[in-house]
Design a protein around this motif. Structure first.
Motif, PDB file in Angstrom:
ATOM      1  N   GLU A  57       0.858  -1.270   0.025  1.00  0.00           N
ATOM      2  CA  GLU A  57       0.048   0.075  -0.113  1.00  0.00           C
ATOM      3  C   GLU A  57       1.069   1.199   0.122  1.00  0.00           C
ATOM      4  OE1 GLU A  57      -2.638  -0.534   3.323  1.00  0.00           O
ATOM      5  OE2 GLU A  57      -3.927  -1.855   2.541  1.00  0.00           O
ATOM      6  N   ALA A  58       1.845   1.162   0.781  1.00  0.00           N
ATOM      7  CA  ALA A  58       2.943   2.404   0.758  1.00  0.00           C
ATOM      8  C   ALA A  58       3.456   2.617  -0.795  1.00  0.00           C
ATOM      9  CB  ALA A  58       4.069   2.088   1.570  1.00  0.00           C
ATOM     10  N   ILE A  59       3.770   1.691  -1.304  1.00  0.00           N
ATOM     11  CA  ILE A  59       4.338   1.536  -2.795  1.00  0.00           C
ATOM     12  C   ILE A  59       3.262   2.104  -3.581  1.00  0.00           C
ATOM     13  CG2 ILE A  59       5.089   0.133  -4.822  1.00  0.00           C
ATOM     14  CD1 ILE A  59       6.506  -1.799  -2.851  1.00  0.00           C
ATOM     15  N   ALA A  60       2.050   1.670  -3.557  1.00  0.00           N
ATOM     16  CA  ALA A  60       0.790   2.344  -4.256  1.00  0.00           C
ATOM     17  C   ALA A  60       0.747   3.792  -4.045  1.00  0.00           C
ATOM     18  CB  ALA A  60      -0.231   1.449  -4.041  1.00  0.00           C
ATOM     19  N   ALA A  61       0.881   4.105  -2.916  1.00  0.00           N
ATOM     20  CA  ALA A  61       0.751   5.407  -2.433  1.00  0.00           C
ATOM     21  C   ALA A  61       1.888   6.296  -3.127  1.00  0.00           C
ATOM     22  CB  ALA A  61       0.685   5.928  -0.959  1.00  0.00           C
ATOM     23  N   GLY A  62       3.051   5.726  -3.249  1.00  0.00           N
ATOM     24  CA  GLY A  62       4.202   6.463  -3.896  1.00  0.00           C
ATOM     25  C   GLY A  62       3.970   6.523  -5.159  1.00  0.00           C
ATOM     26  N   LEU A  63       3.329   5.643  -5.915  1.00  0.00           N
ATOM     27  CA  LEU A  63       3.040   5.641  -7.327  1.00  0.00           C
ATOM     28  C   LEU A  63       2.164   6.585  -7.643  1.00  0.00           C
ATOM     29  CD1 LEU A  63       3.008   1.786  -8.099  1.00  0.00           C
ATOM     30  CD2 LEU A  63       4.565   3.307  -8.834  1.00  0.00           C
ATOM     31  N   SER A  64       1.286   6.578  -6.793  1.00  0.00           N
ATOM     32  CA  SER A  64       0.167   7.834  -7.005  1.00  0.00           C
ATOM     33  C   SER A  64       0.739   9.241  -7.048  1.00  0.00           C
ATOM     34  CB  SER A  64      -1.014   7.634  -6.114  1.00  0.00           C
ATOM     35  OG  SER A  64      -1.442   6.429  -6.288  1.00  0.00           O
ATOM     36  N   GLN A  65       1.722   9.424  -5.928  1.00  0.00           N
ATOM     37  CA  GLN A  65       2.311  10.669  -5.724  1.00  0.00           C
ATOM     38  C   GLN A  65       3.368  11.248  -6.731  1.00  0.00           C
ATOM     39  OE1 GLN A  65       3.391  10.399  -1.462  1.00  0.00           O
ATOM     40  NE2 GLN A  65       1.401  10.006  -0.913  1.00  0.00           N
ATOM     41  N   ARG A  66       3.977   9.798  -7.298  1.00  0.00           N
ATOM     42  CA  ARG A  66       4.866  10.431  -8.329  1.00  0.00           C
ATOM     43  C   ARG A  66       4.539  10.870  -9.672  1.00  0.00           C
ATOM     44  NH1 ARG A  66      10.012   7.679  -8.074  1.00  0.00           N
ATOM     45  NH2 ARG A  66      11.093   7.504 -10.053  1.00  0.00           N
ATOM     46  N   GLU A  67       5.564  11.731 -10.241  1.00  0.00           N
ATOM     47  CA  GLU A  67       5.063  12.342 -11.244  1.00  0.00           C
ATOM     48  C   GLU A  67       5.486  11.299 -12.575  1.00  0.00           C
ATOM     49  OE1 GLU A  67       6.534  16.104 -14.156  1.00  0.00           O
ATOM     50  OE2 GLU A  67       7.273  15.961 -12.310  1.00  0.00           O
ATOM     51  N   SER A  68       4.370  10.945 -13.150  1.00  0.00           N
ATOM     52  CA  SER A  68       4.379   9.849 -13.938  1.00  0.00           C
ATOM     53  C   SER A  68       3.345   9.806 -15.235  1.00  0.00           C
ATOM     54  CB  SER A  68       4.280   8.370 -13.394  1.00  0.00           C
ATOM     55  OG  SER A  68       4.238   7.343 -14.016  1.00  0.00           O
ATOM     56  N   VAL A  69       3.523   9.241 -16.346  1.00  0.00           N
ATOM     57  CA  VAL A  69       2.604   9.338 -17.494  1.00  0.00           C
ATOM     58  C   VAL A  69       1.386   8.209 -16.988  1.00  0.00           C
ATOM     59  CG1 VAL A  69       4.183  10.031 -18.841  1.00  0.00           C
ATOM     60  CG2 VAL A  69       3.976   7.701 -18.605  1.00  0.00           C
ATOM     61  N   PHE A  70       1.772   7.448 -15.941  1.00  0.00           N
ATOM     62  CA  PHE A  70       0.758   6.388 -15.819  1.00  0.00           C
ATOM     63  C   PHE A  70      -0.522   6.802 -14.872  1.00  0.00           C
ATOM     64  CE2 PHE A  70       4.606   4.074 -17.070  1.00  0.00           C
ATOM     65  CZ  PHE A  70       4.220   3.489 -18.267  1.00  0.00           C
ATOM     66  N   GLU A  71      -1.414   6.274 -14.942  1.00  0.00           N
ATOM     67  CA  GLU A  71      -2.569   6.330 -13.906  1.00  0.00           C
ATOM     68  C   GLU A  71      -2.653   4.746 -13.395  1.00  0.00           C
ATOM     69  OE1 GLU A  71      -7.363   6.768 -13.668  1.00  0.00           O
ATOM     70  OE2 GLU A  71      -6.530   6.799 -15.669  1.00  0.00           O
ATOM     71  N   PHE A  72      -2.304   4.603 -12.105  1.00  0.00           N
ATOM     72  CA  PHE A  72      -2.191   3.555 -11.269  1.00  0.00           C
ATOM     73  C   PHE A  72      -3.756   3.277 -10.484  1.00  0.00           C
ATOM     74  CE2 PHE A  72       2.255   4.367 -11.731  1.00  0.00           C
ATOM     75  CZ  PHE A  72       2.583   3.186 -12.119  1.00  0.00           C
ATOM     76  N   ILE A  73      -4.244   2.186 -10.914  1.00  0.00           N
ATOM     77  CA  ILE A  73      -5.634   1.937 -10.517  1.00  0.00           C
ATOM     78  C   ILE A  73      -5.513   0.602  -9.292  1.00  0.00           C
ATOM     79  CG2 ILE A  73      -8.090   1.219 -10.891  1.00  0.00           C
ATOM     80  CD1 ILE A  73      -7.412   2.124 -13.810  1.00  0.00           C
ATOM     81  N   VAL A  74      -5.869   0.745  -8.219  1.00  0.00           N
ATOM     82  CA  VAL A  74      -5.864  -0.302  -7.219  1.00  0.00           C
ATOM     83  C   VAL A  74      -7.283  -1.104  -7.275  1.00  0.00           C
ATOM     84  CG1 VAL A  74      -5.657  -0.826  -4.718  1.00  0.00           C
ATOM     85  CG2 VAL A  74      -4.493   1.142  -5.654  1.00  0.00           C
ATOM     86  N   PHE A  75      -6.933  -2.668  -7.417  1.00  0.00           N
ATOM     87  CA  PHE A  75      -8.065  -3.536  -7.340  1.00  0.00           C
ATOM     88  C   PHE A  75      -8.042  -4.310  -6.277  1.00  0.00           C
ATOM     89  CE2 PHE A  75      -7.167  -2.474 -11.841  1.00  0.00           C
ATOM     90  CZ  PHE A  75      -8.303  -2.377 -12.456  1.00  0.00           C
ATOM     91  N   GLU A  76      -9.270  -4.605  -5.598  1.00  0.00           N
ATOM     92  CA  GLU A  76      -9.119  -5.445  -4.311  1.00  0.00           C
ATOM     93  C   GLU A  76      -8.872  -7.016  -4.554  1.00  0.00           C
ATOM     94  OE1 GLU A  76     -12.791  -4.766  -2.301  1.00  0.00           O
ATOM     95  OE2 GLU A  76     -12.567  -2.341  -1.905  1.00  0.00           O
TER      96      GLU A  76
END
Length: 341
Positions: A57-76
């Protein structure tokens, strides 16, 4: 006279039970194709399944905050992630293993993260690099501290503050990785259709009409397939047959227009009507000319299949190869479907 010939042949076509199967099949296939998700090369969505792990979850949060061309979507759930990948909702995905944080702390490096992709995934490699960069940011301290003995040949605890300080400094600075952005003038693009545009619904409708034209032509190889044509001179025979082709595709072409408009894939009413007009009239003329090469139903069947495959390749139905071979934009007009899509 021509009008009478057309009306008589249209009525004759409408009396054929098998003739009504074509419009029904066009509607059924269009509904099926409209539900298909064709992968988009511009898709930048990437899926994550975190397995309810704090470190993931911490890695996912880092990906969301990071400047990137990607849109990261979390699936349960893993099943939701795989379904999104199969339906081209996302370009690729990452599946974190259960007890991810515990495995990392134990030094386990195998099967921590599973990368999911399809043959159409275009940005998977870059997405992996982005995720691993964030992972190393979060796990960098552990790597440094665990590697003290290997680097300095002794477990020196006095080095901990120094290593952590240097690690934080490298993460925040651009000493090693510097990006220079230079603005350059961009040429204005024209209003022409993008090379990546494809028209699956229009293409399928066009193929149906193309095959129907050949089916109408193929009746001449039946016992008394040419009927009244035998009583006409050669010039009138050609006109009568041409009007017969138009009569055969009249209702199916109207059905095709209706289907395209109904499924929301229209390029505009005027354009669709004009393109269909070209397909029907040029297609009937094309069959009249090319049909003169065939002397048997066997040869006709083989070549019709070949013509269908060639048009599916040259025309932007499922893929637009003109993006790689610009000459295809002109070659496709040698075939009826090229005038429609």
């Amino acid at each position: 006279m021509e009008k009478t010939w057309y009306i008589l042949q249209l009525k004759a076509e409408m009396k054929r039970k098998t003739w009504w199967i074509i419009p029904a099949a066009m509607i059924a296939v269009a509904l099926l194709v409209s539900q298909m998700r064709i992968p988009n090369g511009e898709n930048v969505s990437v899926g994550l399944c975190l397995a309810e792990d704090p470190m993931a979850e911490a890695i996912a949060a880092g990906l969301s905050q990071r400047e990137s061309v990607f849109e990261f979507i979390v699936f349960e759930k893993e099943s939701e992630l795989r379904k999104a990948l199969e339906t081209a909702e996302i370009d690729s995905g990452f599946l974190f293993s259960e007890e991810f944080e515990e495995k990392v702390k134990k030094g386990c490096s195998k099967e921590l993260i599973t990368f999911l992709r399809t043959p159409f995934s275009a940005k998977g490699t870059v997405a992996k690099e982005t995720l691993y960069a964030v992972f190393l940011e979060k796990y960098g301290e552990e790597i440094l501290l665990d590697g003290r003995k290997e680097i300095y040949e002794e477990d020196r605890k006095d080095l901990v503050p120094f290593l952590l300080e240097r690690n934080a400094e490298y993460l925040k600075s651009e000493e090693f990785f510097r990006t220079e952005v230079e603005a350059i003038p961009v040429q204005e693009t024209s209003d022409k259709e993008e090379l990546t545009d494809i028209y699956p619904i229009q293409g399928i409708m066009g193929i149906f009409l193309f095959v129907l034209l050949w089916m109408t032509f193929g009746r001449r190889f039946e016992g008394n397939g040419r009927g009244i044509c035998l009583a006409l001179d050669r010039k009138r025979q050609k006109r009568f047959e041409y009007l017969g082709y138009l009569a055969a595709v009249t209702i199916p072409s109207v059905t095709g227009i209706g289907v395209v408009m109904a499924v929301g894939e229209s390029r505009g009413v005027v354009i669709e009507l004009f393109r269909m007009f070209l397909l029907v009239f040029i297609g009937a003329l094309w069959v009249s000319i090319v049909g003169g090469w065939f002397r048997s139903s066997m040869a006709l069947s083989a070549w019709v299949l070949a013509f269908v495959v060639i048009q599916l390749v040259l025309c932007p139905v499922l893929i637009n190869i003109s993006a790689y071979l610009p000459a295809v934009n002109y070659i496709k007009y040698l075939f009826p479907l090229g005038w429609y899509v």
